[in-house]
Design a protein around this motif. Structure first.
Motif, PDB file in Angstrom:
ATOM      1  N   ASP A 311       5.605   6.615   2.163  1.00 47.26           N
ATOM      2  CA  ASP A 311       6.439   5.522   1.273  1.00 47.26           C
ATOM      3  C   ASP A 311       5.014   4.473   0.779  1.00 47.26           C
ATOM      4  O   ASP A 311       5.632   3.301   1.023  1.00 47.26           O
ATOM      5  N   TRP A 315       6.609   0.227  -1.100  1.00 49.03           N
ATOM      6  CA  TRP A 315       7.178  -0.025   0.400  1.00 49.03           C
ATOM      7  C   TRP A 315       7.678  -1.380   0.592  1.00 49.03           C
ATOM      8  O   TRP A 315       7.429  -2.299  -0.392  1.00 49.03           O
ATOM      9  N   TYR A 383      -0.536  -2.336   3.833  1.00 48.54           N
ATOM     10  CA  TYR A 383      -1.054  -1.507   3.088  1.00 48.54           C
ATOM     11  C   TYR A 383      -1.650  -2.000   1.825  1.00 48.54           C
ATOM     12  O   TYR A 383      -2.650  -1.118   1.342  1.00 48.54           O
TER      13      TYR A 383
END
Length: 445
Positions: A311, A315, A383
């Motif tokens: 994902d 996210w 991320y």
């Protein structure tokens, strides 16, 4: 034909290093080594202890040991990969080419010296699955080669420039830092994600990777007379970012912002510097090459440890107020007290945060750029810095909710987007021209 450049790759940085030489290696002074050794710091050089015989050898720092036969190689034991990432681990890694041991910062640096094209065989196999489509592999060969040669040029420029390269700007109200090449002055590139993931011959190459390197042998992206500083990341999140929003304030005409698609996605205002537009973008699922859940395509880009991450196109991360206050203190070394607010101050063209104001009951400070923000808000790296911040009250406890897009800095080639383009039939030139607009493909050697 011009000679293939030889490069130096920093692999390991420890107070003690263990390595095994398979075959004979010799330095310019005629010292010959073979077998397993432990290297420790001894004055301004090293003490080598040979495991089998207990033989001790004292060496100067900076000597290069070169293989004496084509089948000779060396293994470095307990190399740390994925430094500061969620999947950080140690593994033994093997390498072709020469081994240089260097004393720097009270540690031993192990450096692999080898031709560029040999390096590329490994990088492409390390950065993505060696079974990727040929066009994707060819595109990656060109950008990896371009990036590397551009870094070597930049390194020479930094060393000859009398002005100190500055990547930190600090006032009472702001701490702005970016992470790039300034910390690798004794070798060309490192072997981890900070540069390009390189694992020597540990990750077996394939006929497809070899074909991709040979098919593009010596090819680089050029902008005028300069080799392009060709960047890449895992997933741009639907919008590619500008170089200067992530690193130093230099505009590269071939590293601009645009939607990762043939056409702009409908229903979105792409001025993502504006908070309302960024919020709609992060909460939406705009069409993009990198918006895919196709496991076959993803497996081309994501090696086994990368597939531990799911994902990443969109996210969400949730932190309790006490949790994020402790995390930020630990990761930045700054005691903000209890964090009350996290306020977006400035966004880049992809919606990535360049500056984030952290408001605590002890201290308020604006931090940036994107990697500094990602480091502060995760035990490894968030991320990306393309996220919005929402607050919730759960049973009287304040929760900060980060809702984000993409994986990585988002500049240049989007690896997942490029994998999708390859699967759709685009050739490597079309892939490169999509992500590096205005650049030209030229053969340097």
């Amino acid at each position: 034909m011009k000679q293939i450049p030889v490069i130096q790759v920093g692999i390991q940085f420890k107070e003690t290093i263990e390595f095994t030489l398979f075959g004979d290696f010799k330095d310019k002074l005629g010292v010959k080594l073979s077998g397993r050794y432990s290297a420790t710091i001894f004055g301004k050089g090293f003490l080598l202890l040979k495991h089998e015989e207990g033989e001790e050898i004292i060496l100067k720092s900076g000597l290069l040991f070169e293989p004496q036969s084509e089948d000779a190689y060396f293994t470095l034991h307990a190399v740390t990969i994925g430094i500061n990432f969620h999947w950080e681990r140690d593994e033994d890694q093997s390498f072709k080419g020469g081994l240089k041991l260097l004393l720097e910062n009270d540690k031993i640096t192990a450096i692999n010296v080898l031709p560029v094209e040999d390096y590329l065989m490994s990088v492409i196999s390390s950065e993505m699955s060696a079974t990727s489509s040929l066009e994707l592999l060819k595109a990656h060969a060109v950008i990896s080669r371009s990036w590397l040669l551009a870094q070597i040029e930049k390194n020479h420029s930094l060393q000859s420039n009398t002005d100190a390269y500055k990547s930190v700007f600090e006032t009472d109200d702001e701490f702005i830092k970016w992470y790039d090449r300034e910390d690798h002055l004794n070798f060309d590139v490192c072997a981890d994600d900070h540069c390009q993931r390189y694992q020597g011959i540990t990750r077996a190459t394939t006929e497809e990777v070899e074909n991709a390197v040979r098919a593009t042998w010596g090819e680089v992206l050029m902008s005028g007379e300069a080799i392009c500083d060709a960047r890449f990341s895992k997933c741009c999140g639907g919008m590619v970012e500008k170089f200067e929003n992530v690193w130093e304030p230099v505009n590269h005409p071939y590293l601009q912002a645009f939607a990762d698609n043939d056409v702009d996605p409908e229903g979105f205002n792409l001025d993502l510097k504006t908070e309302a537009n960024a919020e709609k973008w992060m909460l939406g699922m705009p069409d993009a090459f990198c918006n895919t859940t196709d496991k076959e395509v993803l497996s081309q880009v994501l090696n086994d440890y990368d597939q531990e991450t799911n994902d990443f196109y969109r996210w969400e991360v949730r932190y309790r107020q006490s949790e994020v206050s402790e995390l930020v203190k630990k990761r930045t070394g700054i005691d903000f007290g209890t964090i009350q607010e996290m306020i977006p101050v400035e966004r880049g063209d992809s919606g990535r945060l360049i500056k984030l104001k952290i408001v605590g009951d002890k201290k308020t400070l604006t931090i940036g750029k994107e990697l500094e923000i990602r480091k502060a808000l995760s035990e490894s790296h968030l991320y990306s810095s393309a996220f919005i911040i929402e607050k919730e009250d759960v049973d009287g406890q304040l929760i900060f909710v980060l809702k984000g897009a993409g994986w990585g800095h988002g500049v240049g080639l989007c690896q997942i987007g490029a994998a999708v383009m390859g699967a759709k039939g685009y050739d490597y030139n079309a892939i490169l021209m999509h992500y590096f607009r205005g650049a030209e493909l030229k053969k340097k050697y």
